[in-house]
Design a protein around this motif. Structure first.
Motif, PDB file in Angstrom:
ATOM      1  N   ARG A 202       0.829  -1.209   0.000  1.00 35.60           N
ATOM      2  CA  ARG A 202       0.000   0.000   0.000  1.00 35.60           C
ATOM      3  C   ARG A 202       0.867   1.265   0.000  1.00 35.60           C
ATOM      4  O   ARG A 202       0.540   2.254  -0.658  1.00 35.60           O
ATOM      5  CB  ARG A 202      -0.931   0.002   1.221  1.00 35.60           C
ATOM      6  N   ALA A 203       1.976   1.233   0.729  1.00 37.34           N
ATOM      7  CA  ALA A 203       2.859   2.397   0.795  1.00 37.34           C
ATOM      8  C   ALA A 203       3.457   2.711  -0.579  1.00 37.34           C
ATOM      9  O   ALA A 203       3.554   3.885  -0.977  1.00 37.34           O
ATOM     10  CB  ALA A 203       3.973   2.156   1.814  1.00 37.34           C
ATOM     11  N   TYR A 204       3.853   1.664  -1.321  1.00 35.48           N
ATOM     12  CA  TYR A 204       4.395   1.896  -2.662  1.00 35.48           C
ATOM     13  C   TYR A 204       3.306   2.380  -3.619  1.00 35.48           C
ATOM     14  O   TYR A 204       3.556   3.262  -4.462  1.00 35.48           O
ATOM     15  CB  TYR A 204       5.067   0.635  -3.196  1.00 35.48           C
ATOM     16  N   TYR A 205       2.099   1.820  -3.499  1.00 38.37           N
ATOM     17  CA  TYR A 205       1.000   2.301  -4.329  1.00 38.37           C
ATOM     18  C   TYR A 205       0.703   3.769  -4.013  1.00 38.37           C
ATOM     19  O   TYR A 205       0.420   4.567  -4.916  1.00 38.37           O
ATOM     20  CB  TYR A 205      -0.254   1.458  -4.111  1.00 38.37           C
ATOM     21  N   ALA A 206       0.765   4.118  -2.729  1.00 40.97           N
ATOM     22  CA  ALA A 206       0.512   5.504  -2.336  1.00 40.97           C
ATOM     23  C   ALA A 206       1.542   6.448  -2.955  1.00 40.97           C
ATOM     24  O   ALA A 206       1.208   7.550  -3.409  1.00 40.97           O
ATOM     25  CB  ALA A 206       0.538   5.629  -0.807  1.00 40.97           C
ATOM     26  N   ALA A 207       2.794   6.011  -2.982  1.00 40.82           N
ATOM     27  CA  ALA A 207       3.854   6.842  -3.564  1.00 40.82           C
ATOM     28  C   ALA A 207       3.603   7.070  -5.047  1.00 40.82           C
ATOM     29  O   ALA A 207       3.767   8.192  -5.551  1.00 40.82           O
ATOM     30  CB  ALA A 207       5.210   6.185  -3.347  1.00 40.82           C
ATOM     31  N   ALA A 208       3.200   6.004  -5.755  1.00 40.97           N
ATOM     32  CA  ALA A 208       2.920   6.146  -7.186  1.00 40.97           C
ATOM     33  C   ALA A 208       1.668   6.982  -7.412  1.00 40.97           C
ATOM     34  O   ALA A 208       1.610   7.804  -8.330  1.00 40.97           O
ATOM     35  CB  ALA A 208       2.769   4.771  -7.829  1.00 40.97           C
ATOM     36  N   ALA A 209       0.673   6.791  -6.563  1.00 42.40           N
ATOM     37  CA  ALA A 209      -0.569   7.558  -6.683  1.00 42.40           C
ATOM     38  C   ALA A 209      -0.313   9.046  -6.480  1.00 42.40           C
ATOM     39  O   ALA A 209      -0.916   9.892  -7.162  1.00 42.40           O
ATOM     40  CB  ALA A 209      -1.593   7.059  -5.668  1.00 42.40           C
ATOM     41  N   ALA A 210       0.587   9.364  -5.573  1.00 42.55           N
ATOM     42  CA  ALA A 210       0.909  10.766  -5.300  1.00 42.55           C
ATOM     43  C   ALA A 210       1.546  11.438  -6.510  1.00 42.55           C
ATOM     44  O   ALA A 210       1.519  12.670  -6.637  1.00 42.55           O
ATOM     45  CB  ALA A 210       1.845  10.868  -4.099  1.00 42.55           C
ATOM     46  N   GLN A 211       2.103  10.631  -7.410  1.00 44.01           N
ATOM     47  CA  GLN A 211       2.699  11.171  -8.636  1.00 44.01           C
ATOM     48  C   GLN A 211       1.711  11.171  -9.802  1.00 44.01           C
ATOM     49  O   GLN A 211       2.077  11.521 -10.923  1.00 44.01           O
ATOM     50  CB  GLN A 211       3.947  10.373  -9.013  1.00 44.01           C
ATOM     51  N   GLY A 212       0.473  10.743  -9.509  1.00 51.92           N
ATOM     52  CA  GLY A 212      -0.571  10.840 -10.530  1.00 51.92           C
ATOM     53  C   GLY A 212      -0.937   9.561 -11.239  1.00 51.92           C
ATOM     54  O   GLY A 212      -1.622   9.600 -12.260  1.00 51.92           O
ATOM     55  N   ASP A 213      -0.511   8.397 -10.707  1.00 54.89           N
ATOM     56  CA  ASP A 213      -0.843   7.123 -11.350  1.00 54.89           C
ATOM     57  C   ASP A 213      -2.249   6.700 -10.908  1.00 54.89           C
ATOM     58  O   ASP A 213      -2.450   6.345  -9.745  1.00 54.89           O
ATOM     59  CB  ASP A 213       0.182   6.062 -10.943  1.00 54.89           C
ATOM     60  N   PRO A 214      -3.251   6.722 -11.804  1.00 53.81           N
ATOM     61  CA  PRO A 214      -4.626   6.380 -11.406  1.00 53.81           C
ATOM     62  C   PRO A 214      -4.789   4.920 -10.994  1.00 53.81           C
ATOM     63  O   PRO A 214      -5.574   4.612 -10.088  1.00 53.81           O
ATOM     64  CB  PRO A 214      -5.449   6.704 -12.655  1.00 53.81           C
ATOM     65  N   ALA A 215      -4.041   4.007 -11.659  1.00 54.62           N
ATOM     66  CA  ALA A 215      -4.128   2.593 -11.286  1.00 54.62           C
ATOM     67  C   ALA A 215      -3.581   2.386  -9.876  1.00 54.62           C
ATOM     68  O   ALA A 215      -4.121   1.596  -9.094  1.00 54.62           O
ATOM     69  CB  ALA A 215      -3.365   1.735 -12.290  1.00 54.62           C
ATOM     70  N   ALA A 216      -2.513   3.094  -9.533  1.00 57.68           N
ATOM     71  CA  ALA A 216      -1.939   2.991  -8.194  1.00 57.68           C
ATOM     72  C   ALA A 216      -2.905   3.550  -7.159  1.00 57.68           C
ATOM     73  O   ALA A 216      -3.017   3.011  -6.049  1.00 57.68           O
ATOM     74  CB  ALA A 216      -0.609   3.743  -8.140  1.00 57.68           C
ATOM     75  N   ARG A 217      -3.598   4.617  -7.512  1.00 57.32           N
ATOM     76  CA  ARG A 217      -4.574   5.191  -6.578  1.00 57.32           C
ATOM     77  C   ARG A 217      -5.683   4.195  -6.276  1.00 57.32           C
ATOM     78  O   ARG A 217      -6.102   4.037  -5.123  1.00 57.32           O
ATOM     79  CB  ARG A 217      -5.165   6.480  -7.165  1.00 57.32           C
ATOM     80  N   LEU A 218      -6.145   3.507  -7.319  1.00 52.58           N
ATOM     81  CA  LEU A 218      -7.192   2.506  -7.130  1.00 52.58           C
ATOM     82  C   LEU A 218      -6.685   1.360  -6.261  1.00 52.58           C
ATOM     83  O   LEU A 218      -7.386   0.890  -5.348  1.00 52.58           O
ATOM     84  CB  LEU A 218      -7.650   1.969  -8.487  1.00 52.58           C
ATOM     85  N   LYS A 219      -5.450   0.895  -6.513  1.00 53.82           N
ATOM     86  CA  LYS A 219      -4.864  -0.178  -5.709  1.00 53.82           C
ATOM     87  C   LYS A 219      -4.730   0.251  -4.251  1.00 53.82           C
ATOM     88  O   LYS A 219      -4.983  -0.532  -3.331  1.00 53.82           O
ATOM     89  CB  LYS A 219      -3.499  -0.557  -6.274  1.00 53.82           C
ATOM     90  N   TYR A 220      -4.299   1.489  -4.052  1.00 54.75           N
ATOM     91  CA  TYR A 220      -4.154   2.010  -2.687  1.00 54.75           C
ATOM     92  C   TYR A 220      -5.506   1.984  -1.967  1.00 54.75           C
ATOM     93  O   TYR A 220      -5.592   1.551  -0.804  1.00 54.75           O
ATOM     94  CB  TYR A 220      -3.608   3.435  -2.724  1.00 54.75           C
ATOM     95  N   GLN A 221      -6.550   2.398  -2.645  1.00 51.86           N
ATOM     96  CA  GLN A 221      -7.882   2.414  -2.040  1.00 51.86           C
ATOM     97  C   GLN A 221      -8.362   0.993  -1.727  1.00 51.86           C
ATOM     98  O   GLN A 221      -8.930   0.737  -0.651  1.00 51.86           O
ATOM     99  CB  GLN A 221      -8.865   3.119  -2.973  1.00 51.86           C
ATOM    100  N   GLN A 222      -8.107   0.074  -2.656  1.00 46.56           N
ATOM    101  CA  GLN A 222      -8.534  -1.308  -2.446  1.00 46.56           C
ATOM    102  C   GLN A 222      -7.808  -1.952  -1.264  1.00 46.56           C
ATOM    103  O   GLN A 222      -8.435  -2.615  -0.423  1.00 46.56           O
ATOM    104  CB  GLN A 222      -8.289  -2.127  -3.715  1.00 46.56           C
ATOM    105  N   LEU A 223      -6.491  -1.754  -1.203  1.00 46.09           N
ATOM    106  CA  LEU A 223      -5.731  -2.336  -0.100  1.00 46.09           C
ATOM    107  C   LEU A 223      -6.069  -1.678   1.221  1.00 46.09           C
ATOM    108  O   LEU A 223      -6.089  -2.345   2.265  1.00 46.09           O
ATOM    109  CB  LEU A 223      -4.226  -2.230  -0.371  1.00 46.09           C
TER     110      LEU A 223
END
Length: 236
Positions: A202-223
């Motif tokens: 989740r922490a790595y997904y959050a880092a990618a989401a913070a840079q604008g990756d929509p797939a990472a944001r969705l993964k972060y929310q799911q986890l």
């Protein structure tokens, strides 16, 4: 200039700008990557950014002959892109190789990418792997990502998911958004020498989401929801 060469030059220009942090101009971009204390190289950078391409080309060449790695790299890229002069692929490759042999990590990455893409040279993933490794070992983030992709695909080297993870994680720690997402996926599923850890994923997904990756944001929310549900389910 034919379409194939134009396409090749375009991709090299993109590769050159990867570490520019939004800076405009090839020479200025590379000054951020590999700073030079050589006065003539600094003058050439200033001339390049001012649009004085003929002067910049001459100054880069003179500094390159004296051994400035940054000048060698920028002179090579001006020759390959036909800036301030006609395109000269052979001379461009020669000076790019000099900068790479002088251990300039970005030159090593671009030289490897040339072989990986088959631009100006015959495609040779093994040779690309050799240069990506040199640059990656110096901490070059894009080279680390390229190397990880090669290990994952078995391109230019034996397929090795464990080594792929090692280099994805290094690139992720260096701030690469794609590597952050992939590293998160390794931790999410586990295996290949990686212990499954949803919190770390989740922490790595959050880092990618913070840079604008929509797939990472969705993964972060799911986890986040999955971990919250696990926490709320208490043993009877």
């Amino acid at each position: 200039m034919n379409g194939t060469v134009q396409g090749a030059l375009g991709r090299l220009a993109v590769a050159v700008a990867l570490l520019a942090s939004g800076a405009t101009g090839l020479a200025h971009a590379q000054d951020r990557v590999a700073k030079s204390n050589d006065p003539q190289t600094q003058t050439a950078v200033a001339d390049y950014n001012a649009g004085n391409l003929g002067a910049a080309l001459s100054e880069f060449h003179q500094a390159a002959v004296r051994g400035s790695r940054l000048a060698q790299f920028n002179y090579a890229m001006m020759l390959l892109n036909g800036e301030g002069t006609a395109v000269n692929v052979d001379e461009g490759k020669k000076w790019l190789r000099k900068a790479a042999d002088a251990n300039m990590s970005h030159a090593q990455y671009v030289y490897g990418k040339m072989y990986d893409d088959g631009e100006f040279v015959a495609r040779d993933p093994v040779e690309a792997h050799r240069w990506f490794l040199k640059a990656a070992q110096q901490g070059h983030v894009q080279a680390q990502l390229a190397l990880a992709n090669q290990f994952l695909d078995g391109r230019g080297t034996e397929r090795d998911n464990k080594q792929a993870f090692v280099w994805y994680k290094k690139a992720a720690q260096g701030g690469d958004m794609t590597a952050q997402y992939v590293t998160g996926s390794f931790y999410e599923r586990g295996g290949d020498g990686v212990d499954r850890n949803l919190n770390v994923a989740r922490a790595y997904y959050a880092a990618a989401a913070a840079q604008g990756d929509p797939a990472a944001r969705l993964k972060y929310q799911q986890l986040s929801a999955q971990l919250r549900d696990q926490k709320e389910v208490k043993p009877q």
